[in-house]
Design an enzyme around this catalytic site. Structure first.
Site, short mmCIF file in Angstrom:
data_model
loop_
_atom_site.label_atom_id
_atom_site.label_comp_id
_atom_site.label_asym_id
_atom_site.label_seq_id
_atom_site.Cartn_x
_atom_site.Cartn_y
_atom_site.Cartn_z
N TYR A 39 0.80 -1.23 0.00
CA TYR A 39 0.00 0.00 0.00
C TYR A 39 0.83 1.29 0.00
O TYR A 39 0.27 2.38 0.00
CB TYR A 39 -0.96 0.01 1.21
CG TYR A 39 -1.89 -1.17 1.22
CD1 TYR A 39 -2.82 -1.38 0.21
CD2 TYR A 39 -1.84 -2.12 2.26
CE1 TYR A 39 -3.66 -2.47 0.21
CE2 TYR A 39 -2.69 -3.22 2.28
CZ TYR A 39 -3.59 -3.39 1.24
OH TYR A 39 -4.44 -4.47 1.25
N HIS A 98 -9.34 0.41 -5.37
CA HIS A 98 -8.39 -0.34 -4.54
C HIS A 98 -6.99 0.12 -4.91
O HIS A 98 -6.68 0.28 -6.09
CB HIS A 98 -8.53 -1.85 -4.77
CG HIS A 98 -9.89 -2.33 -4.42
ND1 HIS A 98 -10.32 -2.46 -3.12
CD2 HIS A 98 -10.95 -2.64 -5.21
CE1 HIS A 98 -11.58 -2.85 -3.12
NE2 HIS A 98 -11.99 -2.96 -4.38
C1 DQA Z 1 -7.75 -2.77 -0.57
C2 DQA Z 1 -7.76 -4.25 -0.98
C3 DQA Z 1 -8.55 -5.08 0.00
O1 DQA Z 1 -8.55 -6.44 -0.39
C4 DQA Z 1 -7.91 -4.97 1.38
O2 DQA Z 1 -8.69 -5.69 2.32
C5 DQA Z 1 -7.70 -3.58 1.82
C6 DQA Z 1 -7.24 -2.59 0.85
C7 DQA Z 1 -6.86 -1.92 -1.51
O3 DQA Z 1 -6.96 -0.70 -1.43
O4 DQA Z 1 -6.05 -2.47 -2.25
O5 DQA Z 1 -7.82 -3.25 3.00
O6 DQA Z 1 -9.07 -2.28 -0.67
#
Ligand code: DQA
Length: 140
Positions: A22, A99
């Site tokens: 992230y 995402h």
């Molecule tokens: C997310 C992807 C999801 O699977 C995960 O649970 C997240 C972050 C993303 O931004 O890539 O918390 O939404």
């Protein structure tokens, strides 16, 4: 245009958790960048994050008549929350699902979004730029 960026569970830990997935920027830092992007185009944006599923539903309900669009990263709720799915279907405000990571290239449980059918679109895999692209989609 008045837009809402709505982040769900664990997104408050962005910049601290799983930085390889992230990135190292905090949600606050990303939000400031998004704000500058939207305001630079003469529009406005608000930001809400909650770890509570019901609060995400409440925010979506309250968006009716207030916002022109919602950019939603619901985190793991994406994969199983029929309550949030129904909230999206209950309002006329268009929702773009985002995402930061490419969920299709990750664990199988992340491949399914229960929101897809009720969202205007979906953007994934571009880190903080997933939010920028989703915001841009409302400003075109
Ligand atoms: C997310 C992807 C999801 O699977 C995960 O649970 C997240 C972050 C993303 O931004 O890539 O918390 O939404």
């Amino acid at each position: 245009m008045k837009l809402l960026v709505l982040n769900g569970v664990n997104l408050n830990l962005t910049g601290k958790r799983e930085q390889g997935v992230y990135g190292g920027e905090t949600l606050e830092e990303i939000n400031r960048e998004l704000e500058a992007f939207v305001e630079g185009k003469g529009h406005s944006v608000d930001f809400v994050q909650s770890n509570f599923e019901g609060e995400i539903c409440t925010q979506i309900q309250r968006a009716e008549g207030v916002y022109d669009g919602i950019v939603l990263n619901a985190g793991a709720f994406t994969h199983y929350s029929y309550a949030i799915r129904d909230a999206i279907a209950s309002v006329s405000v268009p929702v773009v699902e985002v995402h930061m990571s490419n969920v299709q290239a990750r664990e199988e449980f992340r491949h399914k979004s229960v929101f897809t059918e009720v969202c205007k679109g979906e953007i994934l895999g571009f880190g903080k730029y997933s939010y920028i692209l989703a915001l841009e989609s409302f400003l075109l």
